[in-house]
Scaffold this active site. Structure first.
Site, PDB file in Angstrom:
ATOM      1  N   GLY A   1      91.176  22.767  76.269  1.00  0.00           N
ATOM      2  CA  GLY A   1      91.005  22.448  77.683  1.00  0.00           C
ATOM      3  C   GLY A   1      91.761  23.416  78.568  1.00  0.00           C
ATOM      4  O   GLY A   1      92.952  23.635  78.367  1.00  0.00           O
ATOM      5  N   HIS A   2      91.065  24.021  79.520  1.00  0.00           N
ATOM      6  CA  HIS A   2      91.697  24.924  80.476  1.00  0.00           C
ATOM      7  C   HIS A   2      91.437  24.408  81.883  1.00  0.00           C
ATOM      8  O   HIS A   2      90.294  24.139  82.246  1.00  0.00           O
ATOM      9  CB  HIS A   2      91.151  26.349  80.333  1.00  0.00           C
ATOM     10  CG  HIS A   2      91.562  27.026  79.074  1.00  0.00           C
ATOM     11  ND1 HIS A   2      91.074  28.239  78.682  1.00  0.00           N
ATOM     12  CD2 HIS A   2      92.433  26.661  78.111  1.00  0.00           C
ATOM     13  CE1 HIS A   2      91.617  28.599  77.527  1.00  0.00           C
ATOM     14  NE2 HIS A   2      92.441  27.640  77.162  1.00  0.00           N
TER      15      HIS A   2
ATOM     16  N   LYS B   1      97.184  28.451  80.053  1.00  0.00           N
ATOM     17  CA  LYS B   1      96.392  29.670  79.898  1.00  0.00           C
ATOM     18  C   LYS B   1      95.290  29.787  80.949  1.00  0.00           C
ATOM     19  O   LYS B   1      94.950  30.890  81.375  1.00  0.00           O
ATOM     20  CB  LYS B   1      95.768  29.712  78.496  1.00  0.00           C
ATOM     21  CG  LYS B   1      96.774  29.920  77.372  1.00  0.00           C
ATOM     22  CD  LYS B   1      96.102  30.016  76.018  1.00  0.00           C
ATOM     23  CE  LYS B   1      95.534  28.708  75.531  1.00  0.00           C
ATOM     24  NZ  LYS B   1      96.556  27.663  75.297  1.00  0.00           N
TER      25      LYS B   1
ATOM     26  N   ASP C   1      98.336  24.197  75.465  1.00  0.00           N
ATOM     27  CA  ASP C   1      98.658  23.558  76.749  1.00  0.00           C
ATOM     28  C   ASP C   1      99.742  24.314  77.522  1.00  0.00           C
ATOM     29  O   ASP C   1     100.511  23.712  78.263  1.00  0.00           O
ATOM     30  CB  ASP C   1      99.095  22.097  76.542  1.00  0.00           C
ATOM     31  CG  ASP C   1      98.103  21.304  75.729  1.00  0.00           C
ATOM     32  OD1 ASP C   1      96.910  21.350  76.068  1.00  0.00           O
ATOM     33  OD2 ASP C   1      98.507  20.654  74.743  1.00  0.00           O
TER      34      ASP C   1
ATOM     35  N   GLN D   1      94.073  26.925  72.228  1.00  0.00           N
ATOM     36  CA  GLN D   1      95.190  26.348  71.479  1.00  0.00           C
ATOM     37  C   GLN D   1      96.419  27.278  71.559  1.00  0.00           C
ATOM     38  O   GLN D   1      96.638  27.913  72.575  1.00  0.00           O
ATOM     39  CB  GLN D   1      94.785  26.059  70.023  1.00  0.00           C
ATOM     40  CG  GLN D   1      93.843  24.887  69.857  1.00  0.00           C
ATOM     41  CD  GLN D   1      92.389  25.289  69.882  1.00  0.00           C
ATOM     42  OE1 GLN D   1      92.002  26.352  69.440  1.00  0.00           O
ATOM     43  NE2 GLN D   1      91.553  24.419  70.383  1.00  0.00           N
TER      44      GLN D   1
END
Length: 430
Positions: free
Chosen positions: A40-41, A16, A13, A224
């Site tokens: 999640g991006h 990225k 988080d 991650q």
């Protein structure tokens, strides 16, 4: 020009998605090399927000090849749903713009059910898994009973694989008092999804070798963070894959010599989702403020992130084990308006000083942060695009972080917008 690997240097988080999107303009191919759709991006492009979890961030850019490498575990149903979701936002994904490694292992519905059942059975000792079947899928891969993308094209092999996999999983399910799964059900589901995913299947290692030989630039996108690495992270509160730069080679079928610059995405404070040690966690009003200003909610799960001061010990450790060349510092603006900012420079455990986070779970749980206090700034850093736009005290904070983590700042992100980025060094220049 060199190839670039992007990794998170904390517990994920770190921002990225935006940085990968910013770099993808200079790349020819963007490669995901580990994890699954538990990552999640978030990308914000021209005011439009794209939330990706399995697709590489480069997929929203025309003319770029996106690759899902063999190190990723692929939920084919989740992949198709994500492709359809961004298609509705105007992004077309075709076999010419996306390639999925034919030797990537699949996540099946039985993996998801087992993942959720195990997490529930742990009670207060929950690891914090997203319940998406990532861990069980990696277990099957290591145990050599996984079903891979290429198996979908061979009905006979697929049947043998499914029978072998269920012989193991149904034993587990019975032991947990859960309903078993029939081979007919699994085969039916796989036969239905196969024609949808197989057009994207390809020989990733060969394609990347060809592109590399042509001198085209490869951007390896990690998921991650390094402190969630199954070996180097805060075990057992980690993900089920290796998250460092070395995995970029293994998880895509390229050699270590294909890796050039390693960019560590680093948040100007610290966050963590789920369980596990967090020495600098703040449960007071400042912690709440960081969470609110930083909009700290998981992209995939929606879970509220735990927030705390910047942990220089943790990040320095990530720099070393991750082989990081330089960092992209994100979310500096969240610290705007604070009178005092603290940075963790060491730990004290049972009266002893530590300059690293030990591997022992018990010691990690007892780690007390040793802080250095710095003067905050009242001016806004949001949207700054040059050093001249930053307050002197903010620059002092950045320079102190560089000293403590023994790694330079290559990029400074000052908002979710891709152009709000101060470039100190272009990673593609090596």
């Amino acid at each position: 020009m060199t190839n670039v690997v992007v990794v998170g240097s904390q517990w994920g988080d770190e921002g990225k998605g935006k940085i990968v999107d910013w770099l993808s303009e200079r790349a020819d191919v963007v490669v995901r090399f580990q994890g699954g759709h538990n990552a999640g991006h978030t990308l914000v492009i021209d005011g439009t927000t794209y939330k990706l979890s399995l697709l590489p961030s480069g997929v929203v850019r025309k003319g770029k090849l996106s690759v899902i490498g063999n190190g990723v575990v692929v939920d084919p149903w989740a992949l198709m749903e994500e492709i359809e979701r961004i298609r509705q936002q105007g992004v077309e994904v075709t076999p010419s713009s996306l390639m999925v490694a034919e030797n990537a292992a699949l996540i099946l519905p039985v993996h998801r059910e087992l993942d959720k059942a195990r997490e529930m059975a742990r009670g207060d000792a929950k690891i914090g898994t997203t319940g998406r079947g990532i861990g069980p899928a990696y277990e099957d891969k290591v145990a050599r009973r996984a079903i891979r993308v290429c198996d979908l094209a061979d009905p006979e092999t697929l049947m043998d694989r499914v029978n072998a996999l269920l012989a193991y999983h149904n034993t587990l399910l019975r032991g947990m008092g859960l309903e078993t799964v029939s081979a007919e059900t699994v085969l039916s589901e796989l036969h239905e999804i196969a024609p949808k995913i197989l057009p994207y299947a390809g020989v990733v290692w060969k394609k990347l070798d060809e592109m590399r030989r042509k001198g085209e630039r490869i951007l390896f996108e990690g998921a991650q963070g390094i402190m969630l690495d199954v070996d180097q992270g805060t075990y057992p509160f980690v993900t089920s894959s290796n998250t460092g730069s070395g995995q970029a080679a293994t998880g895509s079928g390229t050699g270590p010599n294909a890796i050039g610059y390693v960019l560590g995405i680093t948040k100007a404070y610290t966050t963590r989702v789920g369980s596990g040690p967090f020495p600098t966690e703040l449960t007071d009003a400042i912690g709440e403020r960081l969470g609110e200003r930083g909009r700290e909610f998981g992209v995939v799960t929606g879970r509220k992130r735990r927030c705390g001061w910047f942990d220089a010990v943790l990040v320095r450790q990530a720099m070393k084990v991750g082989g990081v060349s330089g960092i992209a510092l994100t979310k500096l603006d969240v610290l705007d308006g604070l009178d005092e900012i603290k940075v963790c420079t060491g730990y004290r455990i049972d009266g002893r000083d530590y300059d690293h986070l030990p591997s022992s779970t018990a010691l990690q749980a007892r780690a007390e942060p040793v802080y250095e206090s710095m003067e905050g700034w009242q001016e806004s850093t949001y949207g700054a695009r040059s050093w001249a736009d930053l307050p002197a005290t903010a620059i002092k904070y950045i320079r102190r972080i560089e000293e403590l983590i023994e790694t330079p700042v290559a990029l400074l992100s000052t908002s979710p917008e891709r152009d709000d980025t101060i470039r100190v060094h272009d990673p593609f220049e090596g």
